[in-house]
Design a protein around this motif. Structure first.
Motif, PDB file in Angstrom:
ATOM      1  N   GLU A  95       0.790  -1.224   0.000  1.00 28.24           N
ATOM      2  CA  GLU A  95       0.000   0.000   0.000  1.00 28.24           C
ATOM      3  C   GLU A  95       0.825   1.278   0.000  1.00 28.24           C
ATOM      4  OE1 GLU A  95      -2.296  -0.576   3.515  1.00 28.24           O
ATOM      5  OE2 GLU A  95      -3.673  -1.975   2.553  1.00 28.24           O
ATOM      6  N   ARG A  96       2.137   1.163   0.183  1.00 26.68           N
ATOM      7  CA  ARG A  96       2.991   2.351   0.301  1.00 26.68           C
ATOM      8  C   ARG A  96       4.315   2.139  -0.432  1.00 26.68           C
ATOM      9  NH1 ARG A  96       1.116   1.508   5.616  1.00 26.68           N
ATOM     10  NH2 ARG A  96       2.966   0.266   6.009  1.00 26.68           N
ATOM     11  N   ALA A  97       4.932   3.265  -0.792  1.00 26.04           N
ATOM     12  CA  ALA A  97       6.281   3.238  -1.368  1.00 26.04           C
ATOM     13  C   ALA A  97       6.998   4.504  -0.932  1.00 26.04           C
ATOM     14  CB  ALA A  97       6.216   3.150  -2.891  1.00 26.04           C
ATOM     15  N   THR A  98       8.294   4.378  -0.697  1.00 21.82           N
ATOM     16  CA  THR A  98       9.119   5.523  -0.329  1.00 21.82           C
ATOM     17  C   THR A  98      10.323   5.565  -1.253  1.00 21.82           C
ATOM     18  OG1 THR A  98       8.456   5.346   1.989  1.00 21.82           O
ATOM     19  CG2 THR A  98      10.448   6.612   1.530  1.00 21.82           C
ATOM     20  N   TYR A  99      10.595   6.738  -1.783  1.00 18.60           N
ATOM     21  CA  TYR A  99      11.748   6.944  -2.657  1.00 18.60           C
ATOM     22  C   TYR A  99      12.799   7.733  -1.874  1.00 18.60           C
ATOM     23  CZ  TYR A  99       8.568   5.443  -6.292  1.00 18.60           C
ATOM     24  OH  TYR A  99       7.687   4.717  -7.051  1.00 18.60           O
ATOM     25  N   ASP A 100      14.052   7.270  -1.928  1.00 12.88           N
ATOM     26  CA  ASP A 100      15.142   7.863  -1.156  1.00 12.88           C
ATOM     27  C   ASP A 100      16.287   8.314  -2.040  1.00 12.88           C
ATOM     28  OD1 ASP A 100      13.868   7.214   1.208  1.00 12.88           O
ATOM     29  OD2 ASP A 100      15.146   5.495   1.657  1.00 12.88           O
ATOM     30  N   HIS A 101      16.955   9.352  -1.577  1.00 10.48           N
ATOM     31  CA  HIS A 101      18.249   9.747  -2.129  1.00 10.48           C
ATOM     32  C   HIS A 101      19.179   9.945  -0.942  1.00 10.48           C
ATOM     33  CE1 HIS A 101      21.044  11.369  -5.098  1.00 10.48           C
ATOM     34  NE2 HIS A 101      21.451  12.139  -4.108  1.00 10.48           N
ATOM     35  N   LYS A 102      20.294   9.252  -0.962  1.00  9.85           N
ATOM     36  CA  LYS A 102      21.254   9.304   0.142  1.00  9.85           C
ATOM     37  C   LYS A 102      22.341  10.322  -0.167  1.00  9.85           C
ATOM     38  CE  LYS A 102      24.291   6.205   2.762  1.00  9.85           C
ATOM     39  NZ  LYS A 102      24.756   4.785   2.847  1.00  9.85           N
ATOM     40  N   PHE A 103      22.596  11.203   0.797  1.00 11.88           N
ATOM     41  CA  PHE A 103      23.668  12.183   0.700  1.00 11.88           C
ATOM     42  C   PHE A 103      24.710  11.858   1.757  1.00 11.88           C
ATOM     43  CE2 PHE A 103      19.841  14.389  -0.644  1.00 11.88           C
ATOM     44  CZ  PHE A 103      20.236  15.062  -1.790  1.00 11.88           C
ATOM     45  N   GLN A 104      25.938  11.628   1.347  1.00 10.26           N
ATOM     46  CA  GLN A 104      27.030  11.462   2.294  1.00 10.26           C
ATOM     47  C   GLN A 104      27.946  12.666   2.122  1.00 10.26           C
ATOM     48  OE1 GLN A 104      27.987   7.268   1.148  1.00 10.26           O
ATOM     49  NE2 GLN A 104      27.925   6.985   3.371  1.00 10.26           N
ATOM     50  N   ILE A 105      27.846  13.589   3.069  1.00  6.35           N
ATOM     51  CA  ILE A 105      28.610  14.825   3.008  1.00  6.35           C
ATOM     52  C   ILE A 105      29.411  14.955   4.296  1.00  6.35           C
ATOM     53  CG2 ILE A 105      27.003  15.946   1.418  1.00  6.35           C
ATOM     54  CD1 ILE A 105      25.705  17.344   3.803  1.00  6.35           C
ATOM     55  N   LYS A 106      30.267  15.960   4.369  1.00  8.81           N
ATOM     56  CA  LYS A 106      31.139  16.086   5.542  1.00  8.81           C
ATOM     57  C   LYS A 106      30.355  16.246   6.842  1.00  8.81           C
ATOM     58  CE  LYS A 106      31.862  21.026   5.083  1.00  8.81           C
ATOM     59  NZ  LYS A 106      32.779  22.101   4.850  1.00  8.81           N
ATOM     60  N   GLU A 107      29.154  16.794   6.783  1.00  5.13           N
ATOM     61  CA  GLU A 107      28.336  16.995   7.983  1.00  5.13           C
ATOM     62  C   GLU A 107      27.635  15.712   8.448  1.00  5.13           C
ATOM     63  OE1 GLU A 107      28.435  20.986   5.838  1.00  5.13           O
ATOM     64  OE2 GLU A 107      28.175  18.909   5.257  1.00  5.13           O
ATOM     65  N   GLY A 108      27.655  14.670   7.618  1.00  2.76           N
ATOM     66  CA  GLY A 108      27.019  13.413   7.993  1.00  2.76           C
ATOM     67  C   GLY A 108      26.284  12.773   6.831  1.00  2.76           C
ATOM     68  N   THR A 109      25.453  11.799   7.155  1.00  5.51           N
ATOM     69  CA  THR A 109      24.652  11.098   6.163  1.00  5.51           C
ATOM     70  C   THR A 109      23.202  11.549   6.299  1.00  5.51           C
ATOM     71  OG1 THR A 109      26.122   9.186   6.247  1.00  5.51           O
ATOM     72  CG2 THR A 109      23.914   8.826   5.326  1.00  5.51           C
TER      73      THR A 109
END
Length: 119
Positions: A36-50
């Motif tokens: 019934e649900r879906a989630t779309y993600d984009h991961k950012f790994q930058i100096k301040e964290g994930t």
């Protein structure tokens, strides 16, 4: 952090078309779904964290597992990942301005691409 003014909440989109648009824009559904649900993600790994930009959705009709659904997009959110606890979305979190700017640009591009297929 919520992106309340993204405009994505206005769209209802066929799952297969949405998968294409999201993939072209660096968003991944992977295992982030149920029937019934879906989630779309984009991961950012930058100096301040994930950090994760997430666009949740739910099925108005059909079945996500069968790749036969119409999804209602929901308000995008940005969260910071803390190992091993998970992702926090609270207003108390620090979100670098350059990251927020990049997320807004991505969301604007996704909105333009989704408009073409939205019901």
């Amino acid at each position: 952090m919520r992106f309340d003014n993204s405009g994505l909440e206005a769209f209802k989109v066929d799952l297969n078309r949405l998968d294409e648009v999201m993939e072209q824009n660096g968003m991944v559904r992977a295992g982030q779904w149920d029937y019934e649900r879906a989630t779309y993600d984009h991961k950012f790994q930058i100096k301040e964290g994930t950090y994760y930009l997430r666009i949740p959705s739910y099925a108005l009709e059909g079945d996500v597992g069968a790749h036969d659904a119409v999804l209602q997009l929901m308000t995008p959110i940005l969260g910071k990942h803390y190992y091993p606890h998970g992702v926090e979305y609270g207003e108390d979190e620090y979100f670098p301005s350059h990251l927020v700017k990049q997320c807004n640009q991505m969301l604007e591009k996704i909105k333009k691409d989704v408009e073409v297929f939205a019901e």
